[in-house]
Design an enzyme around this catalytic site. Structure first.
Site, short mmCIF file in Angstrom:
data_model
loop_
_atom_site.label_atom_id
_atom_site.label_comp_id
_atom_site.label_asym_id
_atom_site.label_seq_id
_atom_site.Cartn_x
_atom_site.Cartn_y
_atom_site.Cartn_z
N GLU A 169 -0.21 -42.49 -12.49
CA GLU A 169 0.47 -41.43 -11.74
C GLU A 169 1.36 -42.06 -10.68
O GLU A 169 0.89 -42.88 -9.87
CB GLU A 169 -0.54 -40.51 -11.05
N CYS A 170 2.61 -41.69 -10.65
CA CYS A 170 3.58 -42.10 -9.64
C CYS A 170 3.56 -43.63 -9.47
O CYS A 170 4.06 -44.34 -10.32
CB CYS A 170 3.31 -41.37 -8.33
#
Length: 436
Positions: free
Chosen positions: A327-328
């Site tokens: 994520e990210c």
């Protein structure tokens, strides 16, 4: 029976977090059990809350979560004496289009729970106008009740007197006024406050904030303004599916952005979580069946990550047979390369073709609704995932198959689709809940 109170303000940067931490610690010092929550998608404040109270804090979010999920999460405060929900941005600030149970505004949570709002007002550069702002917030939305005001950063006794008189004339209680006090300012960086675990002196800072606030704010009046709260049984739990039975979770200063409710939901569903540190050159647990790399600040540690051969080779070997999701910041590390703010290109793990850069920063911020076009750990094709995106990196290259069709809160399609290659997947948004 717990007493519930929402702490909000007209805008960001007024002092909500500092006041929340100070009240929580001051009441804890008096022997009360204090439970905190954070309204909205914020990773950093809940860790500060935990440092102040000794109890884990979680996020509640009206755009991404249904009422049952929020009730389930808030139910953790039933054994507390005081429950504080810290807002985000201004009291009524949310998105234009309603989500699951609201727009993401702090006011949604205040109305849903029936808790009054303690406003933090910074009257710098004004005097009586502060009362007009407070009165406007009080009257803006039926169902949202104002408990009173704490003034922050007042310039002088004369300044305080002018503001107090105007607020009293408007029928708004003033619980205290805080002079400017640089010693309790929390350090910041480009994604918000520096994380609690990165600050060795966090306990002393919170203690000083508590002492200072107790000296200038009537704690008994504030506590008396809170609403007696009898939580209703939650109709359902959290809309979160664990990505696997045994999860290898990257966890250190570069990979720390994961919502506490996510970890709790995974464990509640029977998943086992083993943590490892890429910064310490550790590989994921070979006995895990999925690996998850949260967001964080990989751009601040890109050189270390690039040099840590054991981590990189271990992750690649893991991804040969089992799914890996980022994520990210974790997504960026799964990519081919990351260019830092100084323009230096660092080779990442290469599980995806993504290349990102901080050399030209551009803010990406907002809620995201993703419809998966391919499976990712814990979610099948067609799943609708609600999350939030906040980063300053730009995409240099994204050659892999898109993972999802992603919309912002207005319904507009955005370019950050996430991507997949083999058993590796990644998204720029951080997952909050799945639509059911």
């Amino acid at each position: 029976m717990p007493a519930g109170l929402v702490i909000s303000a007209p805008a960001s940067g007024v002092g909500k977090t500092t006041l929340t931490l100070a009240l929580a610690r001051a009441w804890r010092n008096r022997g009360l059990n204090v439970q905190c929550f954070k309204s909205g998608p914020d990773y950093i404040d809940p860790a500060f809350h935990a440092a102040a109270t000794g109890r884990a804090s979680v996020n509640v979010d009206s755009w991404a979560m249904d009422r049952g999920t929020i009730a389930h999460l808030v139910g953790r405060g039933t054994d507390a004496d005081v429950v504080l929900a810290e807002g985000s941005m201004g009291l009524f600030d949310g998105v234009a289009a309603r989500g699951v149970s609201g727009t993401g505004a702090t006011a949604d949570i205040a109305e849903m729970l029936g808790w009054p709002v303690l406003l933090v007002i910074d009257p710098s550069g004004q005097a009586q106008t502060a009362a007009a702002i407070a009165a406007g917030l009080r009257d803006y939305r039926a169902g949202v009740r104002l408990a009173g005001v704490v003034l922050n950063r007042v310039a002088s006794p004369r300044h305080e007197d002018l503001v107090r008189r105007a607020l009293n004339d408007a029928g708004i209680a003033v619980f205290g006024a805080l002079p400017r006090h640089a010693e309790i300012s929390l350090p910041k960086r480009h994604l918000g406050l520096v994380q609690a675990e990165e600050q060795a002196e966090i306990g002393k800072l919170i203690d000083e904030a508590a002492r200072f606030v107790a000296e200038h704010v009537d704690l008994d009046e504030v506590l008396g303004s809170a609403a007696s709260w009898s939580p209703q049984p939650a109709a359902n739990g959290m809309n979160v599916t664990p990505p696997g039975q045994r999860i290898a979770l990257a966890r250190d200063a570069a990979f720390s952005f994961i919502y506490p409710h996510m970890l709790e939901a995974w464990r509640a569903a029977g998943a086992e979580i083993s943590t490892f540190s890429p910064l310490a050159d550790e590989a994921p647990d070979a006995g895990a069946d999925v690996c998850w790399l949260p967001g964080g600040y990989p751009e601040l540690h890109a050189g270390t990550i690039a040099a840590n051969a054991r981590f990189r080779s271990g992750l690649r070997a893991f991804a040969d047979t089992r799914p890996v999701h980022g994520e990210c910041g974790g997504y960026m590390v799964l990519g081919a390369a990351l260019t830092d703010a100084d323009g230096i290109r660092h080779e990442m793990t290469g599980l995806l073709g993504l290349e990102t850069s901080f050399a030209k920063r551009r803010m990406h911020l907002g809620y995201r609704l993703a419809a998966l076009g391919a499976p990712m750990p814990g979610h099948q094709v067609g799943a609708r995932l609600r999350g939030h995106e906040f980063h300053y990196s730009t995409i240099v290259a994204q050659p892999d198959t898109p993972l999802a069709v992603v919309h912002d809160a207005t319904g507009a399609v955005i370019a950050e689709t996430g991507s997949r290659r083999g058993l590796a997947t990644g998204t720029f948004f951080h997952l909050i809940a799945e639509d059911r």
